[in-house]
Scaffold this motif. Structure first.
Motif, PDB file in Angstrom:
ATOM      1  N   UNK A 115       0.804  -1.383  -0.124  1.00 26.19           N
ATOM      2  CA  UNK A 115       0.076  -0.112  -0.138  1.00 26.19           C
ATOM      3  C   UNK A 115       0.789   1.268  -0.212  1.00 26.19           C
ATOM      4  N   UNK A 116       2.303   1.139   0.023  1.00 26.74           N
ATOM      5  CA  UNK A 116       3.057   2.311   0.141  1.00 26.74           C
ATOM      6  C   UNK A 116       3.525   2.409  -1.406  1.00 26.74           C
ATOM      7  N   UNK A 117       3.391   3.625  -1.891  1.00 28.91           N
ATOM      8  CA  UNK A 117       4.108   3.840  -3.169  1.00 28.91           C
ATOM      9  C   UNK A 117       5.821   3.884  -3.457  1.00 28.91           C
ATOM     10  N   UNK A 118       6.084   4.438  -2.355  1.00 31.61           N
ATOM     11  CA  UNK A 118       7.628   4.722  -2.006  1.00 31.61           C
ATOM     12  C   UNK A 118       7.913   4.529  -0.677  1.00 31.61           C
ATOM     13  N   UNK A 119       9.190   3.843  -0.504  1.00 28.60           N
ATOM     14  CA  UNK A 119       9.848   4.013   0.735  1.00 28.60           C
ATOM     15  C   UNK A 119      11.402   3.631   0.726  1.00 28.60           C
ATOM     16  N   UNK A 120      11.936   4.152   1.472  1.00 30.35           N
ATOM     17  CA  UNK A 120      13.213   3.848   1.459  1.00 30.35           C
ATOM     18  C   UNK A 120      13.707   2.674   2.069  1.00 30.35           C
ATOM     19  N   UNK A 121      14.901   1.918   1.573  1.00 24.91           N
ATOM     20  CA  UNK A 121      14.975   0.480   2.014  1.00 24.91           C
ATOM     21  C   UNK A 121      15.361   0.570   3.360  1.00 24.91           C
ATOM     22  N   UNK A 122      15.713   1.803   3.949  1.00 27.52           N
ATOM     23  CA  UNK A 122      16.122   1.900   5.544  1.00 27.52           C
ATOM     24  C   UNK A 122      14.944   1.762   6.497  1.00 27.52           C
ATOM     25  N   UNK A 123      13.736   1.828   5.914  1.00 33.88           N
ATOM     26  CA  UNK A 123      12.543   1.695   6.773  1.00 33.88           C
ATOM     27  C   UNK A 123      11.844   0.273   6.274  1.00 33.88           C
ATOM     28  N   UNK A 124      12.591  -0.513   5.576  1.00 32.52           N
ATOM     29  CA  UNK A 124      11.776  -1.763   5.305  1.00 32.52           C
ATOM     30  C   UNK A 124      12.415  -2.842   6.310  1.00 32.52           C
ATOM     31  N   UNK A 125      11.444  -3.164   7.172  1.00 29.98           N
ATOM     32  CA  UNK A 125      11.850  -4.229   8.340  1.00 29.98           C
ATOM     33  C   UNK A 125      11.414  -5.823   7.854  1.00 29.98           C
ATOM     34  N   UNK A 126      11.296  -6.052   6.622  1.00 29.79           N
ATOM     35  CA  UNK A 126      10.995  -7.338   6.086  1.00 29.79           C
ATOM     36  C   UNK A 126      11.834  -8.481   6.696  1.00 29.79           C
ATOM     37  N   UNK A 127      13.232  -8.117   6.204  1.00 25.69           N
ATOM     38  CA  UNK A 127      14.253  -9.026   6.607  1.00 25.69           C
ATOM     39  C   UNK A 127      14.524  -9.389   8.002  1.00 25.69           C
ATOM     40  N   UNK A 128      14.411  -8.369   8.887  1.00 20.98           N
ATOM     41  CA  UNK A 128      14.348  -8.453  10.150  1.00 20.98           C
ATOM     42  C   UNK A 128      13.364  -9.348  10.953  1.00 20.98           C
ATOM     43  N   UNK A 129      12.041  -9.064  10.287  1.00 17.76           N
ATOM     44  CA  UNK A 129      11.107  -9.862  10.665  1.00 17.76           C
ATOM     45  C   UNK A 129      11.124 -11.278  10.204  1.00 17.76           C
ATOM     46  N   UNK A 130      11.735 -11.473   9.220  1.00 16.83           N
ATOM     47  CA  UNK A 130      11.902 -12.876   8.463  1.00 16.83           C
ATOM     48  C   UNK A 130      12.774 -13.467   9.648  1.00 16.83           C
ATOM     49  N   UNK A 131      13.896 -13.010   9.920  1.00 17.54           N
ATOM     50  CA  UNK A 131      14.993 -13.492  10.602  1.00 17.54           C
ATOM     51  C   UNK A 131      14.365 -13.942  12.035  1.00 17.54           C
ATOM     52  N   UNK A 132      13.414 -13.145  12.694  1.00 16.91           N
ATOM     53  CA  UNK A 132      12.627 -13.191  13.898  1.00 16.91           C
ATOM     54  C   UNK A 132      11.756 -14.241  13.858  1.00 16.91           C
TER      55      UNK A 132
END
Length: 177
Positions: A154-171
């Motif tokens: 739902x986000x048109x643009x976001x900097x990679x620095x605010x993407x927490x996907x990899x952190x969530x996957x690791x947890x």
């Protein structure tokens, strides 16, 4: 996975409205820190997500294979009706048409049952992951100082620095071994 997309889309809209409200209220206060999360990536690359997806895909292939004979019989009957129909008597035509309709109804019922079975399987294997994700996203957001986490779709643009996907996957991989 369409259910996940629909839920995430609705949640994204609600969260976006909340973010706008928060930003208006907090414009003079501290900066609102926002993160994004790619749920599709989490579900397709996490260990638990891959496992659930594998179970569902195997069942789907099994169900599709079970339909193959019914679909072939239906196509063959339709072909016979088209090729030989002119030579058949009216009673044979009605009989074949009734047989075709019955086979088509039976196949549709089987497909509906299969869809229901796949839905239950998704609920059984994906819902526990989604429940655990709620907790993990909350923890990651809290530790990262994020006020809001939005779904990536739902986000048109976001900097990679605010993407927490990899952190969530690791947890998630740590918690759901």
């Amino acid at each position: 996975m369409n259910t996940v997309k629909m839920v995430m889309g609705c949640l994204g809209s609600v969260v976006l409205a909340m973010v706008l409200a928060l930003q208006t209220q907090n414009a003079l206060a501290a900066e609102t820190k926002i993160a994004v999360l790619d749920m599709k990536e989490v579900l397709s690359t996490s260990t638990a997500g891959k496992k659930a997806q594998g179970i569902i895909e195997r069942k789907m292939k099994s169900l599709q294979a079970s339909f193959k004979n019914d679909e072939t019989a239906l196509v063959n009957l339709q072909s016979d009706m088209e090729k030989k129909g002119a030579a058949w008597s009216d009673s044979v035509k009605r009989e074949k048409a009734a047989e075709f309709q019955q086979k088509r109804r039976n196949l549709a019922e089987k497909q509906e049952e299969a869809n229901s079975e796949l839905k239950k399987l998704r609920e059984l294997h994906v819902n526990p992951i989604l429940k655990k994700l709620e907790d993990i996203v909350g923890e990651v957001a809290s530790s990262g100082g994020y006020s809001v986490v939005l779904p990536r779709n739902v986000v048109l643009y976001s900097a990679t620095s605010v993407d927490i996907t990899s952190t969530v996957i690791a947890e998630l991989n740590k918690v759901m071994k």
